[in-house]
Design a protein around this motif. Sequence first.
Motif, PDB file in Angstrom:
ATOM      1  N   UNK A 161      33.673  50.080  40.375  1.00  0.00           N
ATOM      2  CA  UNK A 161      33.548  48.666  40.017  1.00  0.00           C
ATOM      3  C   UNK A 161      34.376  47.867  41.009  1.00  0.00           C
ATOM      4  N   UNK A 172      36.506  44.382  41.553  1.00  0.00           N
ATOM      5  CA  UNK A 172      37.153  43.342  40.765  1.00  0.00           C
ATOM      6  C   UNK A 172      37.756  42.320  41.715  1.00  0.00           C
ATOM      7  N   UNK A 173      37.468  41.053  41.443  1.00  0.00           N
ATOM      8  CA  UNK A 173      38.033  39.989  42.271  1.00  0.00           C
ATOM      9  C   UNK A 173      39.568  40.076  42.261  1.00  0.00           C
ATOM     10  N   UNK A 174      40.124  40.370  41.061  1.00  0.00           N
ATOM     11  CA  UNK A 174      41.579  40.449  40.931  1.00  0.00           C
ATOM     12  C   UNK A 174      42.169  41.494  41.863  1.00  0.00           C
ATOM     13  N   UNK A 175      41.475  42.666  41.964  1.00  0.00           N
ATOM     14  CA  UNK A 175      41.977  43.735  42.836  1.00  0.00           C
ATOM     15  C   UNK A 175      41.805  43.362  44.306  1.00  0.00           C
ATOM     16  N   UNK A 193      41.987  40.415  45.488  1.00  0.00           N
ATOM     17  CA  UNK A 193      43.061  39.476  45.790  1.00  0.00           C
ATOM     18  C   UNK A 193      44.386  40.207  45.999  1.00  0.00           C
ATOM     19  N   UNK A 194      44.607  41.251  45.188  1.00  0.00           N
ATOM     20  CA  UNK A 194      45.845  42.022  45.324  1.00  0.00           C
ATOM     21  C   UNK A 194      45.868  42.774  46.656  1.00  0.00           C
ATOM     22  N   UNK A 241      32.015  48.813  46.820  1.00  0.00           N
ATOM     23  CA  UNK A 241      31.476  49.648  45.758  1.00  0.00           C
ATOM     24  C   UNK A 241      31.160  51.017  46.344  1.00  0.00           C
ATOM     25  N   UNK A 259      29.867  36.868  43.236  1.00  0.00           N
ATOM     26  CA  UNK A 259      30.447  36.538  41.927  1.00  0.00           C
ATOM     27  C   UNK A 259      31.187  35.211  42.003  1.00  0.00           C
ATOM     28  N   UNK A 260      31.989  35.077  43.048  1.00  0.00           N
ATOM     29  CA  UNK A 260      32.812  33.874  43.148  1.00  0.00           C
ATOM     30  C   UNK A 260      31.971  32.635  43.440  1.00  0.00           C
ATOM     31  N   UNK A 318      38.591  30.853  45.366  1.00  0.00           N
ATOM     32  CA  UNK A 318      39.377  31.084  44.160  1.00  0.00           C
ATOM     33  C   UNK A 318      40.008  29.800  43.630  1.00  0.00           C
TER      34      UNK A 318
END
Lengths: 214, 585
Positions: free
Chosen positions: A85, A87-90, A92-93, A106, A137-138, A213
């Motif tokens: 999967x 994830x936008x959060x990941x 960004x990290x 992916x 997604x964004x 973002x």
Amino acid sequence: MRVAIAEDSVLLREGVAQLLTDADIEVTARCGTADELLAGIVHDPPDAVVVDIRLPPTHTDEGMRAALTIREQYPDVGVLVLSQYVEVGLAMQLLADSAEGVGYLLKDRVSEVKEFIAALRRVADGGSALDPTIVSTMLKRHRSSDPLDSLTPREREVLELMATGASNAGIADSMVITQRAAEKYVSTIFTKLGIPATGSESRRVLAVLLFLRS
Amino acid sequence: MAAVLPLVPEQHRSAPKPALLWTLGIAAVVCCAVTVGLASVNDELYQPALRVLLVWWVTLPYIFAGMVAWRRRPDSFFGPLMILAGFVTQLSILQWTSQPVLNTLGQLSDLLVAAVWLHVFLAYPSGRLAGRTERVVVIIGYIAAVGLQLVILMLGGFDDRHLLTIVNRQAAAEALQNIQLLTLSALALIGVGLLWWRWRFLPRWQRRRPAQIVINCFSLSLVILAALMVAGAFQLPGFEIIRLATFAAAGLAPLAFLAGLLDARLAKASVGELLVQLQADPAPDLRELLAQALRDPTLSLIYWLPQYGSWADQDGNPAPHPGPGSGRSATIVKQNGEQIAALVYDATLREEPELVEAVSAAAAIALENGRLEAELRARLQELYGSRTRVVEAQQNERRRLERDLHDGAQQRLVALALELGLLAEQANSDPATQTRLKRARGEVAESLRELRNIAHGLHPAVVSGHGLAIALESLAAATPLEVQLKTDGLPRLPEQLEVAAYYVVSESLTNTAKHAAANRVTVDVGVIDNTLVTEIVDDGIGGADSERGTGLRGLADRVEALNGRLRIWSTVGQGTRVRAEIPCG
């Protein structure tokens, strides 16, 4: 090019190794855990690593932590993170400080052999490779008085390609246009979105992400 | 009507039999008659009538107060000790006779009464000497009163009517007598000090009024006794007056004790007040009221829950009851023959069983209500517990399934996709083969996409793997709205809390995007006072109904299963605010 792989599924690990070998890429290590990968890098730093985000023992964030460690301690080693999967959060990290020499795709992308190899080479050379689903997604977010509304469909297409880390030549290739035309699209997009034009391709990945973002 | 029984079966002594008490009473009266007899046959006695009255005054109160105490407090040794003290006091009048043996016995026990009083006063209220110091003081008292008296008599002290004279050393006898008197005087003062010391270190609420009067009376007696001994040693004037005062005070002490024992006024006042308060307030804080009525702030109240076969506190939590030696005592309150509750109080309250009994009886009906409430709460807790277990089991199962999918089908399909990709690279350029390969790869890619959605729907692995903050970042990014996310300083928390908060945000954002016609949403997640607070506020049309949508109801279940609560404010036209508070401390 020399690449180390960390993937706990043997089937997949051997498949990726085969894919790389076929593309004349030397596989320096085939690891089942993050610790093995980190230990291997100390002795024999490759040009890039391909690392699964979920690795033993807990199958939670071991791969991610290894990726962040390598980015911090071996800035010259490109890191390509694979996951079931995205994830936008990941993302960004992973791209917290810069988008240089990092990729986040992916797992399915390995089946598109040519694109995958291209992405890996880009990461090894200090470029970026972000999964298109992150950008799309964004882009789905709707904002009031959104500058994105002023983009033409072609320009949006270019923006998406740009955010995945594609070079101008890559964009031109994908859209079947000349490189000059691609450059022109890019500069129009920067002007419309009010993003300061930046030099390297990975810098503009980060700039686009941060813009999306905000 | 309520009956009261001890919670922990304690060793209870039975009350003395009436026949025994009658015998003792008759013996006391006989002794008094003997006193009159002895006084009347002795011509040398100074003020015989007064002497007889004084002897009665210091014996009868002790014996009768002792009998009442023994009957009402069979557990305490204080009653028997007082009775004994009364009879021992009578021994000294034997010196009024000229019969040699009896006279000797009387002279030998002349000062015994001083030691006995010291013993009685220091043994209050249990009848046992509490500390080592007390025991030493009392033993020295007996040695000084009887032991030294024996030596004095052997040295030919006092007169020649007794049989104990061995040598005649009057000077030595007198010197020894002074030592004896001063020693007893000092011991009496030490006794006062001990009484005061013990009183001082009782907690304030344990300093009950009746006990205070008794101790004051004892102290006064001991002080005057000490003065009497000093006056005797130095042959001070006013000896007779001091003796009168000593006897007066010493006789008063058991009466003060008796008054405290019989004084039911305090208990009645407490019970009356309690009844008024119980009537005034239909849902009182029972423990508080009972603590006031019994004047024991440490009082605790436990209820008997027959379905669970255990004791529980007011909130239905299992409560232990006091064991022997815990310094606590308990009284079970019964209603219609069944135990409903127990009062657990400081062991010193055992001195006032009538009060405890009256208070328990007055509160029996309120306690029955309290018990029902505690039972309800226990059941509610059980329900909460089972709901928590259901939600937990469900979550574990979902996580396991997601993991199985990830490690199994998903990996295999990716490997298959990879295989097909490699095949497409190597295959000859037969267009038909290429087309079929392409279609196969498309099928696999679609399967992977579907599987990914199913897996994510089963369990948000990103929450377990990378924490709430990162998971919410993705959630916010995927929401087609302007989302302002505040997760600053959010620590990692137990998985079920993070997952619950994640679902609260996820469901709220979905609802907002679908129904609220909102422009902006603020998501604020943080830990405040050991509580994970998740708040989602939108600027949409409002009017969301938590009962209508199963999504919100499911969220509330999930949050409540973790002892949290979910609240929704959604006034029409004023946006919607969802707030979940889950304890995490």
